[in-house]
Design a protein around this motif. Structure first.
Motif, PDB file in Angstrom:
ATOM      1  N   HIS B 203     -36.172  19.562  48.477  1.00 15.94           N
ATOM      2  CA  HIS B 203     -35.490  20.717  47.887  1.00 15.94           C
ATOM      3  C   HIS B 203     -34.430  20.278  46.889  1.00 15.94           C
ATOM      4  CE1 HIS B 203     -37.170  24.162  49.669  1.00 15.94           C
ATOM      5  NE2 HIS B 203     -36.962  23.783  50.899  1.00 15.94           N
ATOM      6  N   ILE B 204     -33.731  19.207  47.265  1.00 17.95           N
ATOM      7  CA  ILE B 204     -32.581  18.853  46.452  1.00 17.95           C
ATOM      8  C   ILE B 204     -32.973  17.952  45.284  1.00 17.95           C
ATOM      9  CG2 ILE B 204     -30.369  17.678  46.487  1.00 17.95           C
ATOM     10  CD1 ILE B 204     -30.494  18.658  49.570  1.00 17.95           C
ATOM     11  N   LEU B 205     -33.827  16.978  45.543  1.00 10.86           N
ATOM     12  CA  LEU B 205     -34.069  15.984  44.500  1.00 10.86           C
ATOM     13  C   LEU B 205     -35.518  15.921  44.039  1.00 10.86           C
ATOM     14  CD1 LEU B 205     -31.873  13.507  46.390  1.00 10.86           C
ATOM     15  CD2 LEU B 205     -31.349  14.216  44.089  1.00 10.86           C
ATOM     16  N   GLY B 206     -36.393  16.627  44.715  1.00 17.25           N
ATOM     17  CA  GLY B 206     -37.793  16.556  44.336  1.00 17.25           C
ATOM     18  C   GLY B 206     -38.496  15.409  45.045  1.00 17.25           C
ATOM     19  N   VAL B 207     -39.811  15.399  44.896  1.00 21.47           N
ATOM     20  CA  VAL B 207     -40.609  14.413  45.629  1.00 21.47           C
ATOM     21  C   VAL B 207     -40.440  13.018  45.036  1.00 21.47           C
ATOM     22  CG1 VAL B 207     -42.961  13.732  46.148  1.00 21.47           C
ATOM     23  CG2 VAL B 207     -42.266  16.080  46.455  1.00 21.47           C
ATOM     24  N   ASP B 208     -40.398  12.988  43.724  1.00 19.95           N
ATOM     25  CA  ASP B 208     -40.353  11.688  43.065  1.00 19.95           C
ATOM     26  C   ASP B 208     -38.900  11.228  42.940  1.00 19.95           C
ATOM     27  OD1 ASP B 208     -41.032   9.427  41.806  1.00 19.95           O
ATOM     28  OD2 ASP B 208     -41.861  10.360  40.010  1.00 19.95           O
ATOM     29  N   SER B 209     -38.290  10.910  44.051  1.00 21.62           N
ATOM     30  CA  SER B 209     -36.885  10.497  44.004  1.00 21.62           C
ATOM     31  C   SER B 209     -36.671   9.389  45.021  1.00 21.62           C
ATOM     32  CB  SER B 209     -35.976  11.681  44.315  1.00 21.62           C
ATOM     33  OG  SER B 209     -36.232  12.143  45.609  1.00 21.62           O
ATOM     34  N   VAL B 210     -35.610   8.664  44.817  1.00 17.82           N
ATOM     35  CA  VAL B 210     -35.332   7.525  45.702  1.00 17.82           C
ATOM     36  C   VAL B 210     -35.062   7.979  47.140  1.00 17.82           C
ATOM     37  CG1 VAL B 210     -33.891   5.505  46.032  1.00 17.82           C
ATOM     38  CG2 VAL B 210     -34.474   6.237  43.734  1.00 17.82           C
ATOM     39  N   PRO B 211     -34.208   9.007  47.348  1.00 15.84           N
ATOM     40  CA  PRO B 211     -33.961   9.426  48.732  1.00 15.84           C
ATOM     41  C   PRO B 211     -35.237   9.819  49.467  1.00 15.84           C
ATOM     42  CG  PRO B 211     -32.398  10.431  47.271  1.00 15.84           C
ATOM     43  CD  PRO B 211     -33.385   9.746  46.406  1.00 15.84           C
ATOM     44  N   MET B 212     -36.172  10.432  48.736  1.00  8.73           N
ATOM     45  CA  MET B 212     -37.410  10.843  49.381  1.00  8.73           C
ATOM     46  C   MET B 212     -38.159   9.620  49.897  1.00  8.73           C
ATOM     47  SD  MET B 212     -39.519  13.139  50.239  1.00  8.73           S
ATOM     48  CE  MET B 212     -39.481  14.703  49.386  1.00  8.73           C
ATOM     49  N   ILE B 213     -38.221   8.603  49.069  1.00  9.44           N
ATOM     50  CA  ILE B 213     -38.958   7.410  49.463  1.00  9.44           C
ATOM     51  C   ILE B 213     -38.237   6.699  50.614  1.00  9.44           C
ATOM     52  CG2 ILE B 213     -39.613   5.117  48.635  1.00  9.44           C
ATOM     53  CD1 ILE B 213     -40.172   6.652  45.911  1.00  9.44           C
ATOM     54  N   GLU B 214     -36.889   6.680  50.512  1.00 13.33           N
ATOM     55  CA  GLU B 214     -36.127   6.093  51.620  1.00 13.33           C
ATOM     56  C   GLU B 214     -36.384   6.838  52.911  1.00 13.33           C
ATOM     57  OE1 GLU B 214     -32.113   6.285  50.338  1.00 13.33           O
ATOM     58  OE2 GLU B 214     -32.287   4.520  49.032  1.00 13.33           O
ATOM     59  N   LYS B 215     -36.419   8.154  52.776  1.00 14.14           N
ATOM     60  CA  LYS B 215     -36.640   8.998  53.951  1.00 14.14           C
ATOM     61  C   LYS B 215     -37.991   8.684  54.589  1.00 14.14           C
ATOM     62  CE  LYS B 215     -34.732  11.576  56.430  1.00 14.14           C
ATOM     63  NZ  LYS B 215     -33.365  11.384  56.897  1.00 14.14           N
ATOM     64  N   LEU B 216     -38.994   8.581  53.750  1.00 14.17           N
ATOM     65  CA  LEU B 216     -40.335   8.301  54.270  1.00 14.17           C
ATOM     66  C   LEU B 216     -40.372   6.931  54.940  1.00 14.17           C
ATOM     67  CD1 LEU B 216     -42.500   9.709  51.363  1.00 14.17           C
ATOM     68  CD2 LEU B 216     -42.314  10.623  53.658  1.00 14.17           C
ATOM     69  N   GLU B 217     -39.663   5.993  54.332  1.00 12.65           N
ATOM     70  CA  GLU B 217     -39.643   4.660  54.943  1.00 12.65           C
ATOM     71  C   GLU B 217     -38.932   4.690  56.290  1.00 12.65           C
ATOM     72  OE1 GLU B 217     -38.022   2.542  51.670  1.00 12.65           O
ATOM     73  OE2 GLU B 217     -40.010   2.053  50.852  1.00 12.65           O
ATOM     74  N   GLN B 218     -37.881   5.531  56.341  1.00 11.24           N
ATOM     75  CA  GLN B 218     -37.174   5.670  57.623  1.00 11.24           C
ATOM     76  C   GLN B 218     -38.105   6.259  58.679  1.00 11.24           C
ATOM     77  OE1 GLN B 218     -34.175   8.645  57.616  1.00 11.24           O
ATOM     78  NE2 GLN B 218     -33.272   7.988  59.560  1.00 11.24           N
ATOM     79  N   TYR B 219     -38.864   7.263  58.280  1.00  2.39           N
ATOM     80  CA  TYR B 219     -39.811   7.864  59.228  1.00  2.39           C
ATOM     81  C   TYR B 219     -40.842   6.855  59.681  1.00  2.39           C
ATOM     82  CZ  TYR B 219     -37.987  12.513  58.288  1.00  2.39           C
ATOM     83  OH  TYR B 219     -37.182  13.613  58.198  1.00  2.39           O
ATOM     84  N   ASN B 220     -41.239   6.028  58.746  1.00  2.00           N
ATOM     85  CA  ASN B 220     -42.216   5.008  59.086  1.00  2.00           C
ATOM     86  C   ASN B 220     -41.693   4.159  60.246  1.00  2.00           C
ATOM     87  OD1 ASN B 220     -44.707   3.775  58.569  1.00  2.00           O
ATOM     88  ND2 ASN B 220     -43.658   2.092  57.531  1.00  2.00           N
ATOM     89  N   GLU B 221     -40.419   3.785  60.142  1.00  2.00           N
ATOM     90  CA  GLU B 221     -39.830   2.977  61.219  1.00  2.00           C
ATOM     91  C   GLU B 221     -39.799   3.748  62.530  1.00  2.00           C
ATOM     92  OE1 GLU B 221     -35.947   1.430  60.197  1.00  2.00           O
ATOM     93  OE2 GLU B 221     -36.708   0.981  58.169  1.00  2.00           O
ATOM     94  N   ILE B 222     -39.349   4.990  62.453  1.00  2.00           N
ATOM     95  CA  ILE B 222     -39.243   5.789  63.681  1.00  2.00           C
ATOM     96  C   ILE B 222     -40.605   5.922  64.342  1.00  2.00           C
ATOM     97  CG2 ILE B 222     -38.677   8.053  64.601  1.00  2.00           C
ATOM     98  CD1 ILE B 222     -36.747   8.323  62.178  1.00  2.00           C
ATOM     99  N   LEU B 223     -41.589   6.248  63.513  1.00  2.21           N
ATOM    100  CA  LEU B 223     -42.931   6.439  64.067  1.00  2.21           C
ATOM    101  C   LEU B 223     -43.455   5.144  64.668  1.00  2.21           C
ATOM    102  CD1 LEU B 223     -44.455   8.690  61.272  1.00  2.21           C
ATOM    103  CD2 LEU B 223     -43.864   9.355  63.594  1.00  2.21           C
ATOM    104  N   ASP B 224     -43.131   4.070  64.001  1.00  4.17           N
ATOM    105  CA  ASP B 224     -43.535   2.772  64.527  1.00  4.17           C
ATOM    106  C   ASP B 224     -42.975   2.583  65.925  1.00  4.17           C
ATOM    107  OD1 ASP B 224     -44.831   0.414  64.398  1.00  4.17           O
ATOM    108  OD2 ASP B 224     -43.208  -0.672  63.381  1.00  4.17           O
TER     109      ASP B 224
END
Lengths: 224, 883
Positions: B203-224
Motif C-alpha cells: 500500500h505504501i511503497l508498491g510491490v517493486d520496492s526495497v521494503p517489500m523485498i525485505e519483507k518477503l525475505e523476512q517471511y522466508n526466514e519465518i516460514l523456514d
C-alpha cells in the motif's frame, strides 16, 4: 457598443475570387507541408510530430504572410513591407499566447514536450494571429471586433475571423480523445490537437468562402 | 403577484427540503439494487445434521464413533496450521520461470519453492478469489466459502488503513512472537496466523520496492523456521504427526500495491500446502490439472489452481468437521481481523481435488496394503473423494434450499428446479460405498469408471451452483436501480420549475430577454452537459480533475473574451486564467500521487519528474506557505470588515449579507484550511500539496471578481459564474489531494486532536477533510457571487432581488450537482458489467452520492442562514415602505 463598424472602406475590398484563391493557397500550403513531410522525409504527424509541424508551418508561413499582407488595412498609409514585418513579428507573439492558452487548458509541460509545443503553437499562430496582424496591424479596435465580438463586416474580416475561430475550436475538440485509454499513438500531445485544429481551419475556410460569396455579389454592382 | 411571492418565500425552503428528501430516497433505492447484498443465514452446521444426508444410507455414519468433534467426513488431518500472508501475489510464491520475465520481487520465498519442487507432499496452488478483493471480504469468503458483497467492503477499509505508515516493520512482530511458541502447544486444532506486512509495504511503497523485498525475505526466514519445527515434530507419535500446513494469501495486489478490484493481479493469490504425514499422497492423474515448469534449479514444480470459494469446503473436509468449520478449537493468534475466522457459515464451494489429495490422499493405505491392484491407491482415493463430494453436494443443496426459503431475493424457481435436477442426477445411480460397486468389481480391483462418472456428476452440480450463485449474488436488481434513477431524475424538472417560477415572479423575466445572458446560459449548459457525458468513460473519470480544470479554463477564456469585449476587469480575467493554470498543475500533482497507488493509472506526470519531494526548498515552502495563506486570509477578512463598516449607511439587509457572511465564509475557510493544513502537516508526506491550500483561498477571493465583470449591469444572476463555481468546487476536491477512491480518503484526518476512536466524531472529521474544500466552502461561499456584485455599487437595489438571485443561484448550483450525479448514476447503470465497476465506478458513485446529499443538506442550511435572515430584513423593509 458598435463603435468599430467599419463601413468606411478600411481595407482593400476583396472579391470572392480572391478569397477563394487565398484560402486555396493556405489549404494547399498545409497539404504541401504534410506531403513533403510524408514523401521527402518519410515522417508523419504521428511518427515525428514536432518535425512535421515545423515543416507545415515553414511552408505555410511565407504564403500566409505574403498573401494576407496584400489585403492590409489602409494600404495608402501602410506599405506592403510593413505589413509583412507585422506578420513576421506576430508569429512568435501569437505562438506565445497560443502556448499559454494550451497550457492553461492542460497541455503537458516538460523538456520532452517543449519542441512539440513550440512548433504546434507557431502553427496555431499562423492560423490565428498572423493574418490578423498582417491585415490590421496593431489596431486594437479591429482585433477586439474580430476576436472578442466576433462581428466580421468586410470580406477580409470573414477571411481572418472564421478560420481563426475554427482552428481554435477544432483544437479544443481535438483535445478530447487525449485522456481516453485507447493507447493509440495519435492520442499524444499535440497530434490530435493539431488534427483538430487543421480540420477546423479547413472547414471554416470553406465556410468563410461561402459567406463571402453573397457579399461579393452585392458589392459588385456598387463598384460599378 | 404579491401572494405568489409570499408563497414562494414561505414555500421555497420546502422545495429545498423536498429535493433533498427526493435525492435521499432515490439514492437509497438505487443503492439497494446496485450494491450487492445477500441475506446471511443464522444457521450453523451440526454434526447430527449429517444423518439426514443420503451419503450414509443403509449404514450408520462410520465415522461418528471415532471422534466426537469430527463427524462429517473422516478427518484426514489432525491439525491445521494456516499462515495468511495478506496480499500475497501469485508471483511472490510461484517460481519466476512461470512468468515471462523475472522481476525483483520474485523467488523470494524460496523455502516454499524448494519444498514444492522436491517434496511430493508439498505443492503450490494458484487461488482465484472473487472480487472485491479486500481483506475482510476475502477472509470471510475463505472461512465461510461464500461470495462477497459490496457492503462489507466499506467495513474493511478502516482497520488496516489506519495503522501508521512507519509500522511496516513492526506490524508483524506480534505474529512472529507468538507463532513459534504456539506450535509447541497442544491445545489447538487450527492455528491461524495473519501477517499484514506485505499488504502494508504494498500500500505504501508498491510491490517493486526495497521494503517489500525485505519483507518477503523476512517471511522466508519465518516460514523456514515454522517448517523446521513442524518437520521435527512430525515423526510417529510427534505433536505434528498429521499436521497440514497452509501458507496462503487472501488476495493479490497490483504493482502499485492496490487491491479491491477484479483484475488478474488482484484476484490471483497463491496457496502453498504441505502435509507432514508420511508417506506422501498420490492422486489419480485425471483430476490433476496442474501445469508444470522447470524452476531455477532445473527441478520440476507443478502448480494447480482452484477457486478460493472452494477453500472452506476443502479445509472442512480435511478436518472432518461440518462444512465449513464446525466446532474445532481455532487458535487465532494476532492481527486484527483474523479473529473473524471463527465465524461459521455455509459454503457453496466444492472440495478441491488437488488440495484435498495433499492432506487426505493416503490415510488408509496401511489397511489395504494386501490388495495387489495396480490402481488400488487411486481407487481408495476416489472412493474417499466421492464420499466427501457427496456430503459437500448435500450441504450445498441444503444451503440453497434454506437460502431460497428464507431470503427475500432468492433464486428464481427455474434455477432451483435445474439445480434440483442436477442434484438428483448426481445422487440417483450409485452410492459411493463399495457395496454398491461390487457389480463392477472385476477380479480384485474396482472399476473406477462409475466412481469417476459419479464424481463428474457432483462436479457438474457444484460448479453449476457456484456459477448460479455468482450470477445471483453479484447480480444487480435492475428494477430497484431503475426506480431509484427515475426518482432522482424527477428532481431535475423540479429544479427547472422552481427556477422558472421565480423568473415569472417579476424580476428576472430578463433572464431570457437578454441575448448576452442567453449565450452564457447556453454555454454554461454546454459545459455541464459535457462534464456529465464525460462520466460515461472510465478514462474521463480517472482524469476527472483534469477534465474539470479543462472546462474551467475554457470558461475562464470565455470570460476573458467577454472582458476584452467590455474592456473591463481585464487584469482579473487574466489573473483568473493564471490561477486556473496553477490549479491545473496542482491537480496533476494530486493525480500523480493517485497514480502511485491506483491500479488503473499509469504514471505520466509530465513535469514533475525533476521534483524531489525531500528537497529543502519544499520543506521551507511547506512551512511558509500555510502561514502566508493565513496572513492573506486575515488581510482579506480585514478588508471585508473595513468595507462593511465604512458603508454602514447601506441598507441594513445588505450589510447582513456582506458583513455577516464575509467573516463567516472566511471563518469556514480558516477552519477548513487549518484543518487540512494540520492534516497535511502531520499525515501527508507529500509536501507539494501545501501550496495548493494557499492558492485556493486566493482563488476564492478572485473568482467572484472574475465573474462579476460582466454581471454588474444585469439584474439576474450569471449562470456561467455558478457553473464556474461548481467546476471550481470539483477542481478543489482534486487540488487538495483527494480522489474518488476509498484509498484516497485521508484517515489520518480523522484523528487530529483525538487519539481514541469514536465513530461519529471521527467520521465527521474525515468528512470535513474530504468534502470541506469541494462542498462545504463552495456552498457557503456562493453568496459571494452576489454580495460582491452589490458591493460594487448597486446600493439602492431592492433586497428582494438579492434574495431572489441568491435562491436562484442555489437552485442552479444544486441543479448542476444533481445533473452530474445523475450522469454518474446513468453511467454506473450502463457500465455495471464493466471490468472496473468495483474498482472505479462504484467508488465514484459512492463519493458522488455522498457529495450530492451533503450539498443538498448544506444548501438547506445555507438557505436558512442567509435567506432566512434576509427575509426578516425584507419584511421589515416592506413594512417600512407600507408605512
Amino acid at each position: 457598443m458598435v463603435k468599430a463598424s467599419t463601413t468606411e472602406n478600411p481595407s482593400q475590398s476583396v472579391s470572392p475570387m480572391q478569397t477563394f484563391f487565398i484560402h486555396l493557397i493556405c489549404g494547399v500550403g498545409l497539404a504541401v507541408g504534410l506531403w513533403v513531410a510524408h514523401n521527402f522525409y518519410s515522417i508523419s504527424l504521428i511518427s515525428n510530430p514536432s518535425r512535421t509541424l515545423r515543416l507545415i508551418w515553414v511552408t505555410m508561413c511565407p504564403l500566409v504572410i505574403l498573401f494576407y499582407s496584400c489585403f492590409r488595412k489602409n494600404p495608402e498609409k501602410c506599405s506592403y513591407l510593413k505589413a509583412v514585418i507585422r506578420g513576421v513579428l506576430a508569429l512568435p507573439i501569437g505562438a506565445l499566447v497560443n502556448a499559454l492558452g494550451a497550457i492553461a487548458l492542460g497541455a503537458p509541460v516538460g523538456i520532452q514536450y517543449f519542441p512539440k509545443t513550440v512548433n504546434w503553437s507557431l502553427l496555431m499562430s499562423l492560423f490565428t494571429f498572423v493574418p490578423a496582424a498582417s491585415v490590421f496591424g496593431s489596431s486594437w479596435e479591429d482585433w477586439r471586433r474580430i476576436f472578442a465580438h466576433t462581428k466580421p463586416n468586410a470580406s477580409v474580416d470573414y477571411m481572418i475571423c472564421l478560420p481563426a475561430h475554427g482552428a481554435v475550436i477544432g483544437a479544443w475538440f481535438g483535445a478530447w480523445p487525449m485522456p481516453l485509454d485507447w493507447e493509440r499513438p495519435w492520442q499524444e500531445w499535440p497530434i490530435c490537437v493539431s488534427y483538430g485544429a487543421m480540420a477546423g481551419y479547413l472547414i471554416t475556410m470553406v465556410l468563410s468562402f461561402v459567406l463571402v460569396l453573397p457579399r461579393g455579389r452585392q458589392q459588385h454592382p456598387k463598384a460599378d | 403577484m404579491m401572494e405568489m411571492g409570499d408563497w414562494w418565500r414561505r414555500g421555497k425552503w420546502r422545495i429545498m427540503v423536498m429535493l433533498t428528501m427526493l435525492h435521499i430516497v432515490g439514492i437509497l433505492i438505487f443503492t439497494r439494487g446496485f450494491l450487492l447484498t445477500r441475506t446471511e443465514l443464522p444457521y450453523y452446521s451440526n454434526c447430527s445434521d449429517v444423518s439426514e444426508s443420503p451419503c450414509f444410507t443403509g449404514q450408520s455414519n462410520p465415522y461418528q464413533n471415532q471422534s466426537n468433534s469430527r463427524c462429517w467426513t473422516r478427518p484426514a488431518v489432525d491439525r491445521l496450521v494456516i499462515i495468511v500472508l495478506d496480499a500475497l501475489r501469485f508471483d511472490f510464491v510461484a517460481p519466476s520461470t512461470f512468468f515471462k520475465e523475472p522481476k525483483p520481487w520474485m523467488d523470494k520465498l524460496q523455502v516454499l519453492q524448494k519444498l514444492a519442487s522436491t517434496k511430493r507432499s508439498a505443492r503450490i496452488f494458484k487461488a482465484i478469489a472473487d472480487p472485491p478483493t479486500t481483506s475482510l471480504q476475502r477472509l470471510k469468503g475463505l472461512t465461510t466459502g461464500g461470495l462477497p458483497t459490496f457492503i462489507d467492503v466499506g467495513n474493511s477499509f478502516g482497520a488496516p488503513a489506519i495503522l501508521e505508515d512507519n509500522l511496516i516493520h513492526q506490524v508483524d512482530n506480534g505474529c512472529i512472537e507468538h507463532l513459534l511458541p504456539s506450535l509447541y502447544e497442544e491445545d489447538w486444532d487450527v492455528l491461524i496466523a495473519h501477517f499484514l506486512g506485505v499488504d502494508h509495504a504494498g500500500h505504501i511503497l508498491g510491490v517493486d520496492s526495497v521494503p517489500m523485498i525485505e519483507k518477503l525475505e523476512q517471511y522466508n526466514e519465518i516460514l523456514d523456521k515454522v517448517i523446521e519445527v513442524l518437520d521435527n515434530q512430525s515423526g510417529p507419535g510427534g505433536l505434528h504427526e498429521n499436521t497440514f500446513l497452509l501458507v496462503m494469501g487472501d488476495h493479490g495486489q497490483t504493482i502499485n500495491g492496490d487491491h479491491g478490484g477484479g483484475s488478474a493481479e488482484e484476484v490471483e493469490t497463491s496457496v502453498f500446502a504441505m502435509s507432514f504425514k508420511k508417506p506422501p499422497p498420490t492422486m489419480p492423474s485425471e483430476f490433476d490439472t496442474s501445469s508444470c515448469e522447470m524452476d531455477l534449479d532445473q527441478k520440476k514444480t507443478c502448480i494447480s489452481s482452484f477457486q478460493q470459494l472452494d477453500f472452506a469446503a476443502t479445509v472442512s473436509a480435511l478436518l472432518g468437521v461440518p462444512f465449513p468449520f464446525g466446532r474445532c478449537r481455532p487458535a487465532v493468534i494476532c492481527c486484527g481481523q483474523a479473529s473473524d475466522a471463527g465465524y461459521l457459515l455455509f459454503s457453496i464451494g466444492r472440495v478441491s481435488p488437488e488440495l484435498y489429495t495433499l492432506g487426505a490422499g493416503t490415510w488408509n493405505l496401511e489397511n489395504n496394503i494386501e490388495g495387489n491392484c495396480p490402481n488400488q491407491k487411486e481407487e481408495e482415493w476416489m472412493q474417499n473423494y466421492c464420499n466427501v463430494l457427496c456430503i459437500n453436494s448435500w450441504q450445498v443443496k441444503r444451503y440453497i434450499d434454506i437460502y431460497s426459503a428464507s431470503s427475500v431475493i432468492g433464486f428464481s424457481s427455474e434455477d432451483l428446479l435445474h439445480i434440483s435436477d442436477m442434484y438428483a442426477q448426481a445422487e440417483e445411480n450409485w452410492s459411493c460405498s463399495s457395496e454398491s460397486l461390487l457389480l463392477f468389481k472385476d477380479e480384485s480391483c474396482y472399476s473406477s469408471l462409475p466412481l469417476k462418472r459419479k464424481i463428474d456428476a457432483y462436479f457438474k452440480f457444484l460448479l453449476n451452483v457456484a456459477e448460479l450463485a455468482r450470477s445471483k449474488w453479484t447480480e444487480f436488481d435492475l428494477k430497484m436501480m431503475g426506480i431509484g434513477f427515475v426518482i432522482i431524475l424527477i428532481s431535475l424538472p423540479i429544479y427547472f420549475l422552481a427556477m422558472m417560477t421565480k423568473s415569472v415572479n417579476g424580476f428576472s423575466s430578463l433572464l431570457f430577454g437578454d441575448s448576452e445572458i442567453f449565450v452564457k446560459l447556453v454555454f454554461a449548459l454546454f459545459m455541464v452537459v459535457i462534464r456529465a457525458c464525460s462520466f460515461l468513460s472510465n478514462s474521463y473519470i480517472l482524469e476527472e480533475g483534469k477534465v474539470a480544470s479543462f472546462l474551467l479554463a475554457t470558461t475562464a477564456m470565455f470570460k476573458l473574451r467577454n472582458s476584452i469585449k467590455r474592456e473591463k476587469m481585464l487584469v482579473e480575467a487574466i489573473v483568473f486564467l493564471l490561477l486556473i493554470t496553477i490549479l491545473r498543475f496542482t491537480i496533476e500533482v494530486g493525480l500523480s500521487k493517485q497514480a502511485a497507488t491506483s491500479l488503473f493509472m499509469s504514471t505520466h506526470s509530465s513535469w514533475l519528474v525533476e521534483i524531489d519531494p525531500g528537497h529543502p526548498v519544499w520543506i521551507y515552502m511547506a512551512e511558509i506557505i500555510p502561514i502566508l495563506a493565513l496572513i492573506f486570509l486575515a488581510y482579506l477578512l480585514y478588508i471585508i470588515m473595513a468595507r462593511s463598516s465604512c458603508h454602514s449607511i447601506w441598507n441594513s439587509t445588505i450589510i447582513v449579507l456582506s458583513g455577516k457572511q464575509g467573516p463567516l465564509v472566511a471563518l469556514v475557510t480558516i477552519t477548513g484550511d487549518f484543518m487540512s493544513i494540520t492534516v497535511l502537516h502531520f499525515f501527508q508526506k507529500d509536501l507539494i500539496m501545501f501550496p495548493s491550500t494557499g492558492y485556493c483561498i486566493m482563488r476564492l477571493g478572485n473568482i467572484d471578481r472574475g465573474s462579476t465583470d460582466k454581471v454588474a449591469g444585469i439584474l439576474t444572476f450569471d449562470p456561467l459564474s455558478v457553473t464556474q463555481w461548481s467546476l471550481l468546487a470539483t477542481c478543489l476536491f482534486f487540488v487538495t489531494g483527494h480522489w474518488c477512491a476509498f484509498d484516497g480518503l485521508r484517515y489520518g484526518a480523522a484523528f487530529i486532536g483525538y487519539d481514541e476512536f469514536v465513530l461519529v466524531r471521527q467520521a465527521i472529521l474525515l468528512m470535513i477533510d474530504t468534502f470541506g474544500f469541494s462542498h462545504i466552502i463552495p456552498v457557503f461561499g456562493l453568496p459571494f457571487l452576489v454580495a460582491r456584485q452589490k458591493l460594487l455599487g448597486h446600493t439602492d437595489q431592492d433586497g428582494r432581488l438579492l434574495l431572489l438571485q441568491l435562491s436562484q443561484m442555489y437552485l442552479m448550483y444544486g441543479l448542476i450537482t444533481a445533473a452530474s450525479v445523475i450522469a454518474t448514476i446513468l453511467c454506473v447503470i450502463i457500465q455495471r458489467r464493466h471490468l472496473m465497476v468495483w474498482g472505479l465506478f462504484a467508488p465514484k458513485f459512492v463519493f458522488d452520492v455522498v457529495g450530492l446529499i451533503l450539498t443538498d443538506i448544506l444548501i438547506c442550511l445555507a438557505w436558512f442562514y442567509y435567506v432566512g435572515r434576509r427575509e426578516d430584513g425584507t419584511q421589515l423593509t416592506t413594512l417600512d415602505h407600507r408605512d
